[in-house]
Design a protein around this motif. Structure first.
Motif: not given
Lengths: 159, 575
Positions: B484-485, B459-460
């Motif tokens: 994600r992201d 994530a990120f």
């Protein structure tokens, strides 16, 4: 949502405490642009941090209880003779005094509760859960919060 | 080839229970394949859309236990919209029509209806065990069917489900003659509970080992229940809000002292802070403690309890315990294998309840630790390097720094080196979640060292497609990848299409993959279901002339032998 600002230089933001506090906004600014956009819920995203819904709900209600209120309490406020009303979150006030002060700012007039029927002051009334219109200020604040449904600022002669 | 009759080989196979091993022996030769398929008792299907019930029954006609998983993992965090799929109804219908003598059904992230539960309860005479984890779509009426019709039921285990509580009388639907209950977990029910029915049920269940109550079961009822079931091994306390030293409290303390078999404690969904002290007498035997919902209990009370739990193997707790509390855990719980520390402050900024110091203390004090999930506000590379040195035995390492892109708070560097140390030291690492500020470098390390890694959550993180490519090329045992992201796009997605046949699934949301890229992937790999989840307006994607370059919000792809599924909702577009 009604949002007329023709009353006073004291816009709704001075009484509306649903905006994040300064420390919270500065945290938000420092985050990357790709941070998940918040949903209609203020402040918190529904998908970050990655915890299960049950825990998220438990923590939310815990936080609300710790802050001393269970839920926002928005009521409509009308000034007699003015068709467009305002909305106010009563749970942000500590008592009658702060409520009256804020209303006076919001409507740019002097609003009082009960007492002297002076031509100079508007009087604050409320509709309770039975549908009756009553003078604000007679019952304890907590009880008032439980029974109030809407507010009306009336012309002095009416009372 | 076979020197033994089939029955003998079958008997030998009975000792082979793991799914992977059963799969391996089925590949040895035709004869073993045949014997294995007729003797297979437990079937595990990690993705309910990878296969269908008909093919399942053709291969394994005689199984007794079925495990099915539906939605992807990120559905737990509201990333998969309602109605996406994972319906159990067609499976139960097919099994009911067949002659399978189903005894156990375990479902995770699936949509279950009352109709499904009713059909289940009526179709399998010897049905014994129902375990529903993170499921939704049913109500207490469905539970009433199970209670009424499953004469030989042993386990009814409802974990974290969304259940419509009609406040009905499902507990009183268990017949008076029914005495075989072993596990009853209804902690996730939000409504009132018929306490009389519950007490009578517990009183006539001598085999009851695990009882997890919901918040509607108050203290005095708990006392009575424990008095009827001193043999209990696993207890989930519902509500515990009472005056200290009240009569109920004293009765409860007396009952608890008799529960000498108690090994696992959880719940405290509504808990007054002082309540934990009633459980001190049994702490020395506890191996599992889950206080992750006890949000109102102060850290100091948690610490007082844990000081008595010398045999603890599993601890799930909130970060209100603090670094100091984790130091107590480290010095007390020498048998600790699994630790989860959940956040209490979701917004970040301010509360620094647990930091890298707590994590380091645990790694130094608990030599048997192999699984960790740790939510915190800050981390450093130095701490992670120390943790890696202290604990080379991690199988699961999940670190979630609450603020995305947060660097090492001392050096302001990315956390690449820290996570790199973890994957290099932990040769058996199967599951990893990374967070904080991370460049492509961390993925180079993961691809290079995490040879056993099966599940990775990102994530990120990352800078370019290279990051994702390092992982896809390096991690030969990867099964589930969820991202994600992060700035990974078509180049990474399309580099090695055949890789996805070796994996269960790939999830990518808010990344850089485009619709054109996904379409190319779907064309190259017809044995994949490539799903685009677009809640906003699916049709807009087609009309737009630049559709090829339009970014896809959520991509979920998985291998399947049964092609495109027919139950997808309008906002899911299967390429």
């Amino acid at each position: 949502m009604e949002n007329s600002n023709s009353y006073s230089p004291y816009s709704s933001s001075s009484v509306d405490s649903t905006k994040p506090s300064p420390s919270e906004s500065s945290v938000n600014l420092s985050l990357s642009l790709t941070f998940p956009s918040t949903s209609s819920q203020r402040e918190t995203s529904q998908d970050w941090p990655p915890i299960k819904p049950r825990l998220r709900d438990t923590l939310k209600s815990l936080r609300l209880r710790q802050r001393g209120y269970n839920t926002a309490l928005f009521v409509k406020v009308y000034m007699e003779g003015v068709p467009i009303g305002r909305k106010l979150d009563l749970s942000t006030f500590s008592g009658y005094k702060s409520l009256l002060e804020n209303l006076s700012h919001m409507f740019d007039t002097s609003v009082i509760s009960g007492g002297t029927r002076d031509r100079k002051h508007h009087v604050l009334t409320y509709q309770d859960k039975d549908g009756d219109w009553m003078m604000v200020g007679d019952i304890p604040w907590d009880m008032f919060l439980e029974t109030v449904r809407r507010l009306k600022i009336t012309r002095p002669e009416r009372c | 080839m076979n020197y033994f009759p089939d029955e003998v080989i079958e008997h030998v196979f009975d000792f082979v229970t793991s799914h992977k091993d059963r799969h391996s022996i089925s590949l040895v030769c035709k004869s073993w394949f045949k014997i294995e398929r007729y003797s297979r008792q437990n079937v595990f299907i990690g993705n309910c859309y990878a296969i269908n019930p008909e093919r399942l029954l053709r291969r394994f006609p005689c199984f007794k236990s079925l495990t099915l998983k539906g939605k992807p993992h990120f559905a737990d965090f509201n990333l998969v919209p309602h109605g996406w799929g994972g319906f159990v109804q067609p499976w139960i219908e097919a099994l009911a029509r067949s002659r399978v003598g189903l005894e156990e059904l375990r479902l995770k992230r699936m949509v279950v209806t009352d109709e499904s539960l009713e059909l289940l309860s009526r179709s399998f005479v010897n049905f014994k065990s129902l375990v529903l984890v993170s499921c939704e779509g049913f109500s207490t009426d469905g539970l009433a069917s199970i209670a009424s019709n499953c004469r030989h039921l042993q386990d009814l285990d409802l974990q974290e489900n969304e259940i419509d509580d009609h406040r009905g009388q499902w507990l009183s639907c268990f017949p008076e003659t029914y005495t075989s209950l072993v596990t009853l977990n209804f902690a996730c029910l939000e409504g009132e509970t018929n306490l009389v029915a519950l007490e009578r049920l517990v009183a006539r269940s001598p085999n009851l080992r695990s009882l997890k109550l919901n918040r509607a079961v108050p203290l005095d009822a708990l006392a009575r229940l424990m008095a009827c079931a001193p043999q209990i091994v696993d207890l989930g306390v519902g509500s515990y809000e009472d005056e200290q030293d009240s009569e109920s409290c004293l009765k409860l303390q007396a009952a608890i002292r008799k529960c000498t078999s108690l090994r696992s404690l959880s719940g405290f969904l509504e808990a007054a802070p002082h309540c934990l002290s009633a459980f001190h007498p049994v702490c020395h035997n506890l191996t599992s403690l889950n206080l992750s919902y006890a949000a109102e209990i102060h850290g100091s009370h948690l610490i007082k309890l844990i000081e008595h739990c010398k045999k603890l193997q599993r601890l799930w707790i909130l970060d209100s315990i603090g670094d100091k509390g984790l130091e107590v855990v480290a010095s007390t719980c020498k048998e600790l294998q699994e630790l989860r520390v959940f956040p209490t402050d979701l917004q970040g900024g301010g509360n620094t309840a647990v930091t890298e110091d707590g994590l380091v203390a645990i790694s130094a004090g608990c030599p048997k630790l192999h699984s960790i999930l740790y939510f915190c506000q800050q981390m450093t590379n130095a701490a992670l390097i120390t943790v890696a040195k202290n604990c080379p035995n991690f199988i699961r390492f999940r670190l979630c720094i609450l603020e995305p892109h947060k660097p090492d708070h001392v050096t302001s560097q990315p956390l690449d080196e820290g996570f790199g140390a973890i994957v290099q030291a932990c040769k058996n690492l199967k599951r990893l979640s990374v967070s904080g500020l991370l460049t492509d470098q961390v993925f180079l390390y993961i691809g290079m060292y995490a040879t056993e890694l099966e599940m990775l959550s990102i994530a990120f993180a990352g800078d370019t497609d290279k990051g994702m490519l390092y992982v896809l090329n390096g991690c030969k045992k990867m099964r589930k990848l969820e991202i994600r992201d992060s700035p990974f796009g078509d180049a990474a997605l399309l580099a090695d299409v055949n890789k996805y046949e070796t994996m269960r699934s790939l999830w990518m949301s808010s990344c850089e993959v485009t619709l054109g890229g996904c379409k190319r992937l779907a064309r190259k790999a017809p044995w994949l279901n490539v799903e685009i989840i677009n809640e906003n307006d699916n049709n807009r994607m087609e009309e737009n002339g630049y559709e090829g370059r339009q970014k896809v919000d959520k991509l979920y792809l998985y291998r399947t032998v049964v092609g495109t599924r027919v139950d997808a909702p309008p906002f899911v577009w299967i390429l």
